[in-house]
Design a protein around this motif. Structure first.
Motif, PDB file in Angstrom:
ATOM      1  N   GLY A   4       0.785  -1.226   0.000  1.00  0.00           N
ATOM      2  CA  GLY A   4       0.000   0.000   0.000  1.00  0.00           C
ATOM      3  C   GLY A   4       0.815   1.273   0.000  1.00  0.00           C
ATOM      4  N   VAL A   5       1.943   1.252  -0.692  1.00  0.00           N
ATOM      5  CA  VAL A   5       2.843   2.408  -0.719  1.00  0.00           C
ATOM      6  C   VAL A   5       2.658   3.178  -2.024  1.00  0.00           C
ATOM      7  CG1 VAL A   5       5.268   3.133  -0.759  1.00  0.00           C
ATOM      8  CG2 VAL A   5       4.522   1.313   0.790  1.00  0.00           C
ATOM      9  N   MET A   6       2.554   4.500  -1.924  1.00  0.00           N
ATOM     10  CA  MET A   6       2.434   5.343  -3.111  1.00  0.00           C
ATOM     11  C   MET A   6       3.743   5.344  -3.896  1.00  0.00           C
ATOM     12  SD  MET A   6       3.372   8.457  -4.595  1.00  0.00           S
ATOM     13  CE  MET A   6       3.828   9.657  -3.341  1.00  0.00           C
ATOM     14  N   TYR A   7       3.622   5.273  -5.213  1.00  0.00           N
ATOM     15  CA  TYR A   7       4.798   5.384  -6.068  1.00  0.00           C
ATOM     16  C   TYR A   7       4.369   5.879  -7.436  1.00  0.00           C
ATOM     17  CZ  TYR A   7       3.617   1.296  -8.936  1.00  0.00           C
ATOM     18  OH  TYR A   7       3.015   0.435  -9.818  1.00  0.00           O
ATOM     19  N   MET A   8       5.331   6.333  -8.208  1.00  0.00           N
ATOM     20  CA  MET A   8       5.090   6.710  -9.599  1.00  0.00           C
ATOM     21  C   MET A   8       6.159   6.053 -10.455  1.00  0.00           C
ATOM     22  SD  MET A   8       4.109  10.751  -9.309  1.00  0.00           S
ATOM     23  CE  MET A   8       3.152  11.345  -7.906  1.00  0.00           C
ATOM     24  N   VAL A  18      10.220  -1.662  -0.640  1.00  0.00           N
ATOM     25  CA  VAL A  18       9.416  -0.447  -0.835  1.00  0.00           C
ATOM     26  C   VAL A  18      10.201   0.819  -0.527  1.00  0.00           C
ATOM     27  CG1 VAL A  18       7.286  -1.699  -0.351  1.00  0.00           C
ATOM     28  CG2 VAL A  18       8.442  -0.490   1.504  1.00  0.00           C
ATOM     29  N   GLU A  19      11.434   0.658  -0.132  1.00  0.00           N
ATOM     30  CA  GLU A  19      12.264   1.814   0.193  1.00  0.00           C
ATOM     31  C   GLU A  19      13.175   2.210  -0.951  1.00  0.00           C
ATOM     32  OE1 GLU A  19      14.325   0.649   3.728  1.00  0.00           O
ATOM     33  OE2 GLU A  19      12.540   0.793   5.010  1.00  0.00           O
ATOM     34  N   THR A  20      12.998   1.574  -2.082  1.00  0.00           N
ATOM     35  CA  THR A  20      13.833   1.852  -3.245  1.00  0.00           C
ATOM     36  C   THR A  20      13.007   1.647  -4.502  1.00  0.00           C
ATOM     37  OG1 THR A  20      15.866   1.217  -4.403  1.00  0.00           O
ATOM     38  CG2 THR A  20      14.651  -0.536  -3.330  1.00  0.00           C
ATOM     39  N   ASP A  21      13.495   2.186  -5.621  1.00  0.00           N
ATOM     40  CA  ASP A  21      12.850   1.950  -6.916  1.00  0.00           C
ATOM     41  C   ASP A  21      13.626   0.942  -7.742  1.00  0.00           C
ATOM     42  OD1 ASP A  21      10.786   3.842  -6.477  1.00  0.00           O
ATOM     43  OD2 ASP A  21      12.181   5.452  -6.927  1.00  0.00           O
ATOM     44  N   HIS A  22      14.816   0.571  -7.276  1.00  0.00           N
ATOM     45  CA  HIS A  22      15.654  -0.415  -7.966  1.00  0.00           C
ATOM     46  C   HIS A  22      16.284  -1.290  -6.898  1.00  0.00           C
ATOM     47  CE1 HIS A  22      19.278  -2.070  -9.937  1.00  0.00           C
ATOM     48  NE2 HIS A  22      18.566  -1.991 -11.053  1.00  0.00           N
ATOM     49  N   ILE A  23      15.791  -2.511  -6.780  1.00  0.00           N
ATOM     50  CA  ILE A  23      16.241  -3.395  -5.721  1.00  0.00           C
ATOM     51  C   ILE A  23      17.627  -3.944  -6.042  1.00  0.00           C
ATOM     52  CG2 ILE A  23      15.727  -5.472  -4.401  1.00  0.00           C
ATOM     53  CD1 ILE A  23      12.796  -5.106  -5.223  1.00  0.00           C
ATOM     54  N   GLU A  24      18.556  -3.778  -5.141  1.00  0.00           N
ATOM     55  CA  GLU A  24      19.893  -4.343  -5.283  1.00  0.00           C
ATOM     56  C   GLU A  24      19.942  -5.709  -4.600  1.00  0.00           C
ATOM     57  OE1 GLU A  24      22.023  -2.898  -7.129  1.00  0.00           O
ATOM     58  OE2 GLU A  24      21.134  -0.904  -7.326  1.00  0.00           O
ATOM     59  N   GLY A  25      20.990  -6.454  -4.934  1.00  0.00           N
ATOM     60  CA  GLY A  25      21.149  -7.764  -4.319  1.00  0.00           C
ATOM     61  C   GLY A  25      21.232  -7.698  -2.811  1.00  0.00           C
ATOM     62  N   THR A  34      -1.634   4.349   0.054  1.00  0.00           N
ATOM     63  CA  THR A  34      -2.018   5.039   1.293  1.00  0.00           C
ATOM     64  C   THR A  34      -0.834   5.434   2.176  1.00  0.00           C
ATOM     65  OG1 THR A  34      -2.311   2.897   2.396  1.00  0.00           O
ATOM     66  CG2 THR A  34      -4.248   3.869   1.322  1.00  0.00           C
ATOM     67  N   LYS A  35       0.371   5.059   1.768  1.00  0.00           N
ATOM     68  CA  LYS A  35       1.557   5.373   2.568  1.00  0.00           C
ATOM     69  C   LYS A  35       2.590   6.078   1.695  1.00  0.00           C
ATOM     70  CE  LYS A  35       0.911   0.928   4.900  1.00  0.00           C
ATOM     71  NZ  LYS A  35       1.532  -0.414   5.102  1.00  0.00           N
ATOM     72  N   VAL A  36       3.380   6.919   2.311  1.00  0.00           N
ATOM     73  CA  VAL A  36       4.470   7.595   1.607  1.00  0.00           C
ATOM     74  C   VAL A  36       5.770   7.274   2.326  1.00  0.00           C
ATOM     75  CG1 VAL A  36       5.437   9.803   0.875  1.00  0.00           C
ATOM     76  CG2 VAL A  36       2.958   9.474   0.858  1.00  0.00           C
ATOM     77  N   ILE A  37       6.760   6.791   1.585  1.00  0.00           N
ATOM     78  CA  ILE A  37       8.080   6.499   2.138  1.00  0.00           C
ATOM     79  C   ILE A  37       8.923   7.771   2.082  1.00  0.00           C
ATOM     80  CG2 ILE A  37      10.174   5.105   1.910  1.00  0.00           C
ATOM     81  CD1 ILE A  37       7.707   3.515   2.766  1.00  0.00           C
ATOM     82  N   ALA A  38       9.537   8.105   3.192  1.00  0.00           N
ATOM     83  CA  ALA A  38      10.360   9.322   3.262  1.00  0.00           C
ATOM     84  C   ALA A  38      11.432   9.301   2.180  1.00  0.00           C
ATOM     85  CB  ALA A  38      11.007   9.428   4.644  1.00  0.00           C
ATOM     86  N   GLY A  39      11.549  10.414   1.471  1.00  0.00           N
ATOM     87  CA  GLY A  39      12.548  10.528   0.410  1.00  0.00           C
ATOM     88  C   GLY A  39      12.097   9.956  -0.908  1.00  0.00           C
ATOM     89  N   HIS A  40      10.865   9.423  -0.985  1.00  0.00           N
ATOM     90  CA  HIS A  40      10.350   8.851  -2.222  1.00  0.00           C
ATOM     91  C   HIS A  40       8.960   9.420  -2.503  1.00  0.00           C
ATOM     92  CE1 HIS A  40      13.537   5.834  -2.840  1.00  0.00           C
ATOM     93  NE2 HIS A  40      13.572   5.774  -1.514  1.00  0.00           N
ATOM     94  N   ALA A  94       5.688  14.555  -6.108  1.00  0.00           N
ATOM     95  CA  ALA A  94       4.247  14.692  -5.924  1.00  0.00           C
ATOM     96  C   ALA A  94       3.931  16.071  -5.362  1.00  0.00           C
ATOM     97  CB  ALA A  94       3.732  13.612  -4.983  1.00  0.00           C
ATOM     98  N   SER A  95       2.807  16.626  -5.748  1.00  0.00           N
ATOM     99  CA  SER A  95       2.408  17.952  -5.298  1.00  0.00           C
ATOM    100  C   SER A  95       2.055  17.918  -3.812  1.00  0.00           C
ATOM    101  CB  SER A  95       1.206  18.438  -6.103  1.00  0.00           C
ATOM    102  OG  SER A  95       0.098  17.583  -5.894  1.00  0.00           O
ATOM    103  N   PRO A  96       2.180  19.040  -3.121  1.00  0.00           N
ATOM    104  CA  PRO A  96       1.803  19.093  -1.698  1.00  0.00           C
ATOM    105  C   PRO A  96       0.358  18.677  -1.470  1.00  0.00           C
ATOM    106  CG  PRO A  96       3.043  21.055  -2.316  1.00  0.00           C
ATOM    107  CD  PRO A  96       2.763  20.316  -3.581  1.00  0.00           C
ATOM    108  N   GLU A  97      -0.539  19.013  -2.422  1.00  0.00           N
ATOM    109  CA  GLU A  97      -1.949  18.647  -2.270  1.00  0.00           C
ATOM    110  C   GLU A  97      -2.135  17.127  -2.274  1.00  0.00           C
ATOM    111  OE1 GLU A  97      -1.838  22.401  -4.929  1.00  0.00           O
ATOM    112  OE2 GLU A  97      -0.648  20.583  -4.582  1.00  0.00           O
ATOM    113  N   TYR A  98      -1.390  16.459  -3.159  1.00  0.00           N
ATOM    114  CA  TYR A  98      -1.485  15.003  -3.237  1.00  0.00           C
ATOM    115  C   TYR A  98      -0.948  14.360  -1.963  1.00  0.00           C
ATOM    116  CZ  TYR A  98      -1.005  10.296  -5.305  1.00  0.00           C
ATOM    117  OH  TYR A  98      -1.106   8.953  -5.577  1.00  0.00           O
ATOM    118  N   LEU A  99       0.201  14.806  -1.509  1.00  0.00           N
ATOM    119  CA  LEU A  99       0.804  14.258  -0.295  1.00  0.00           C
ATOM    120  C   LEU A  99      -0.090  14.496   0.923  1.00  0.00           C
ATOM    121  CD1 LEU A  99       4.534  15.321  -0.866  1.00  0.00           C
ATOM    122  CD2 LEU A  99       3.529  13.049  -1.182  1.00  0.00           C
ATOM    123  N   GLN A 100      -0.721  15.654   0.976  1.00  0.00           N
ATOM    124  CA  GLN A 100      -1.613  15.957   2.093  1.00  0.00           C
ATOM    125  C   GLN A 100      -2.842  15.051   2.066  1.00  0.00           C
ATOM    126  OE1 GLN A 100      -0.956  18.320   4.596  1.00  0.00           O
ATOM    127  NE2 GLN A 100      -2.679  17.222   5.538  1.00  0.00           N
TER     128      GLN A 100
END
Length: 504
Positions: free
Chosen positions: A60-64, A94-101, A269-275, A279-285
């Protein structure tokens, strides 16, 4: 009486074959695509991105992302349903967009994420068979040429991974089958036909936007629907039909595309810090307030997602063939399989010999070269009709050849307008168009022999298909990651333009 009995036997045999051929194809397809699909037990190429995105849906983590989300949503659904990683901690995914080994816990399995691509691509052979069977009314011909979507090395490696092409091709072939069924049913084309085709096209575009090439099917469908009025220049009638046909087809495309994004935005429904993906402030809010399913949040989120996709596409570098590690290639080079991409390799020593397990996307040269030959032949046939006035010997079949040649050329022309780097697997869509076209050209050229049920023709075609299968098996170590020595590698290094590189 003997004639009646013989006729009944022939009809029964035809009906049996109608069901036996698809069954054989389905068994072969699942055997080929499911083999070793859990191997390697590590990610390769774009799996590192798509697994990360799919897991964000699971948690349930937001991403683009640069691609629409349907493919990753299906991967996430399969991961939840199959649940092969029940006791694995995947929080780093969920803390990255490119999973490393280093982010992958020991024991992680990727069968769940890979499952949708494998299953849907295996099933798509039924659509391929159905398309050819409805056009040619020759089940054996359709059966033999359907081997092209089972025994192509590039298709198999791409579809047995957590990547998007297998899912995308399923919807593309479903669209083509729907379109073919509508045309060949020999009934009045209704607005429901436009709508059904629109739903399928919308699903394809929701996986990858390159599926938008199928929007051309609406143009062809309208041409068939209104051919008599076009010939008689009934502009008012054409305009009236156009005013209802366009919404009937296009609105479902848009609704499906927006619905997929609505679910994507609503479940984030969740936002990971730094990711935050700019996104616009309205979307994050709105996410922070737990208001992700509201229409206003959807409008903001869709705008932000679309902006991200556009900016990402603009930021992709151009092809640079001077780079020694450039994996991209020029679209016209794809016709002959240039250039292969080494997705992954693992080196072992077995009985004192160094063996390397390669995961490389490589063409089945029999299929790819034949497809090019088929396009050249169909272009010659089309020019002989429209430039030199030669009369076609089967008008309906000629028109179908024009359709699939047109789709092939339209895709390639569109791709040539794109400035960003592109890769060999972007050719898989026109490869499918070209494979269907080749079967139609074959049927056109050997029409008399097929009608006469020439045994020599079917024997020769069967031998050709056996050659396709044999070449697939020969290059299968690249497809399934089977260990090879340097000598075995060089034995398969047929063409310098493939740019295969041995690991010493």
């Amino acid at each position: 009486m003997p004639n009646i009995f013989q006729s009944l036997m022939t009809n029964t045999q035809t009906k049996l074959l109608k069901h036996i051929y698809p069954l054989i194809l389905l068994v072969c397809s699942f055997a080929i695509y499911f083999t070793y699909y859990g191997s390697p037990s590590a990610m390769f190429w774009d799996e590192n991105y798509h697994v990360a995105s799919a897991e964000k849906h699971v948690q349930g983590v937001m991403y683009m992302e640069p691609h629409p989300p349907l493919g990753k949503m299906l991967m996430a659904l399969a991961e939840v349903m199959i649940n092969p990683n029940e006791n694995i901690d995947k929080h780093k995914f969920v803390e990255t967009d490119h999973i490393e080994g280093s982010d992958t816990p020991a024991g992680t399995q990727f069968t769940g994420y890979r499952w949708p691509s494998v299953v849907l691509m295996a099933l798509s052979v039924l659509f391929f068979f159905g398309i050819l069977n409805r056009i040619t009314r020759q089940p054996l011909l359709a059966f033999l040429f359907s081997s092209f979507v089972i025994f192509d090395n590039a298709l198999v490696i791409q579809a047995r991974a957590a990547m998007l092409e297998g899912i995308q091709l399923f919807f593309i072939l479903a669209e083509l089958y729907c379109f073919t069924r509508i045309i060949t049913s020999q009934r009045v084309i209704t607005l429901k036909d436009y709508a059904l085709l629109g739903v399928l096209i919308g699903l394809g575009i929701s996986v990858k936007v390159t599926s938008a090439i199928e929007l051309l099917l609406f143009v062809i469908l309208f041409g068939v629907d209104q051919w008599k009025n076009i010939q008689e220049f009934r502009y008012i009638t054409l305009l009236k039909r156009l005013l209802v046909a366009v919404p009937a087809g296009v609105v479902p495309v848009v609704l499906v595309f927006l619905s997929v994004f609505y679910i994507h935005i609503g479940t984030g429904t969740k936002v990971i810090a730094g990711h935050t993906y700019k996104a616009s402030p309205e979307y994050l809010q709105a996410i922070q307030n737990g208001d992700t399913w509201s229409p206003s949040t959807f409008a903001i989120g869709f705008r932000d997602n679309w902006k991200y996709m556009s900016e990402y596409a603009d930021g992709v570098p151009r092809l640079d063939e001077c780079k020694p590690d450039e994996n991209g290639s020029y679209p016209m080079d794809w016709l002959l399989g240039k250039k292969t991409i080494s997705y992954r390799w693992d080196k072992d020593t077995v009985d004192g010999k160094v063996e390397v397990r390669y995961m490389t996307i490589i063409a089945n040269p029999i299929i790819w070269f034949s497809v090019v030959a088929g396009i050249v032949l169909s272009l010659g046939l089309i020019m002989s009709k429209f430039i030199y006035g030669q009369r076609e010997k089967d008008t309906a079949l000629f028109n179908w050849i024009c359709v699939f040649t047109g789709l092939y050329l339209s895709y390639m022309i569109a791709i040539l307008q794109i400035e960003r780097v592109m890769y060999l697997y972007h050719y898989l869509i026109p490869l499918v168009f070209g494979s269907i076209n080749l079967a139609l050209v074959f049927n056109y050229i050997y029409r008399e022999e097929i009608i006469a049920k020439s045994k020599h023709l079917w024997i020769n075609l069967s031998v050709y298909v056996l050659l396709v299968i044999a070449i697939f098996a020969f290059f299968s170590p690249f497809t399934y990651g089977i260990g090879m020595t340097a000598d075995e590698f060089e034995l398969r290094n047929w063409f310098s333009f493939w740019k295969l590189q041995v690991v010493q």
